[in-house]
Design an enzyme around this catalytic site. Sequence first.
Site, PDB file in Angstrom:
ATOM      1  N   GLU A 243       0.800  -1.137  -0.127  1.00 35.10           N
ATOM      2  CA  GLU A 243       0.006   0.095  -0.124  1.00 35.10           C
ATOM      3  C   GLU A 243       0.976   1.128   0.043  1.00 35.10           C
ATOM      4  O   GLU A 243       1.595   1.445   1.021  1.00 35.10           O
ATOM      5  CB  GLU A 243      -0.846   0.005   1.227  1.00 35.10           C
ATOM      6  CG  GLU A 243      -2.266   0.932   1.134  1.00 35.10           C
ATOM      7  CD  GLU A 243      -1.952   2.051   1.811  1.00 35.10           C
ATOM      8  OE1 GLU A 243      -1.417   3.156   1.482  1.00 35.10           O
ATOM      9  OE2 GLU A 243      -2.513   2.309   3.043  1.00 35.10           O
ATOM     10  N   CYS A 277      -2.469   8.238   3.916  1.00 38.26           N
ATOM     11  CA  CYS A 277      -2.249   7.870   2.697  1.00 38.26           C
ATOM     12  C   CYS A 277      -3.441   8.094   1.578  1.00 38.26           C
ATOM     13  O   CYS A 277      -3.338   8.555   0.494  1.00 38.26           O
ATOM     14  CB  CYS A 277      -1.968   6.317   2.472  1.00 38.26           C
ATOM     15  SG  CYS A 277      -0.421   5.760   3.482  1.00 38.26           S
TER      16      CYS A 277
END
Length: 469
Positions: A243, A277
């Site tokens: 990720e 994120c």
Amino acid sequence: MEQYETLLAAVAAPAGDGREVFDPATGDLIAAAPADTTAALDDAVARAVAAQPAWAARSDEERRQALHRMADAVERSADALAELLSREQGKPLNGPNARFEVGACATWLRVTADTPLPTEVVVDDGTDYAELHYRPIGVVGVITPWNWPMLIAIWQIAPSLRMGNTVVAKPSEYTTLSGLALLAVLNQELPEGVLNPVAGAGDLGAALVVKPELGKIMFTGSTATGKRIIEASAGNVTRLTLELGGNDAGIVLPDADPVAIAENLFWGAFINTGQTCAALKRLYVHDSVYDAVCLALVEVAKAMPMGVGLDEQNVLGPLQNRMQFGVVDRLVEAAKASGARVLLGGEPDRDQPGNFYPTTLIADIDPQNPLVVEEQFGPALPIVRYSDVEEAIALANAADVGLGASVWSGDRDAARAIAARVQAGTVWINSHGGVHPMIPFGGVKQSGYGLEFGTEGLKSVSAPQVVNG
């Protein structure tokens, strides 16, 4: 219940050893974080390898109950974990921050424990019969970031343990104490060798990812580091879940209600002071509602107090480290120099002891400005005006990353039609960044690959096996 001082003493390095850790809000010394040698890493991997067969041999029900006991342990130590997290990472206790993160750790453990993963019958036609099973991979290496150091660790550890793997976990060097504290609490309910902490900087992580004993690596962090992990692990053909970086776009359609969406827009961008994120990092607003959206966002942002995390009234904190402060500062200065309009903030006190950057909203900015095309990862949101939705979609898709995105509209069907054309792993409607333990999450393009959460997350830390016949 574990007390803060007891928990900190259990994970900090002895006096005179390790690396000093300072509170990003005040500059005060917290403690020293340990730094392991490669020999210590070797020992951790060996313990994980030795413990894995017995852990895998336990029934699924036994491992599920262990996850529930781990959740109980997190809840018993919730106050101490939240205080340490606030001091080291900087996020306030209240709002969607430290207490929220610790509580979410317990929730994720319980949901992961209770997520069903039945055997799949893939063919049963009277002639052929085949089942699809999911077996343990072996040892999983977990490398976690500094922005959500406890919750992201749980995202990786909980499914790995549920599926019969053992784990070697390395917290970020920026939030080592928080990461180690969580692991210490979890280990209260686990057999020796099942969950093995290691602490160190990037060189230790680099040594971990080349270990041939690892069957899987899970990493959350920058795209640049993710690429290095791909290269380093290729020789072992190690499975990966990555990720990586994001630069999430939001598109506000002309029928959106500016006041109704303003608070969700704000938290989509500024949760964890923008250090997320999948935060909203560039906002494209139709010309017909542009000024109203800007005004409504300013009104919401002005009401959100920023300050030292342990002060109960604050909901925004400092940037976790001075490096990230510098990134945000550079990008905002570039926007100001280009003639973009500062609606709020943009004038940090660079001499203060803490890493506070004020909540900043930038309007009338060129869509190719560095603040728009680079990931700022902090409390500065560029707001780009558009007149044609085709232009907004093209700008949203121009990035080489695609973690998340959002569409804002009073017409859900119209929003979904736009969402289908946006290149992102998740597209939210009238919200941004919310995650759920049963909803798969992952990126496209250079935001990485592999899914986490729910049934798909369990599969991602398993080795599929077909039993045919």
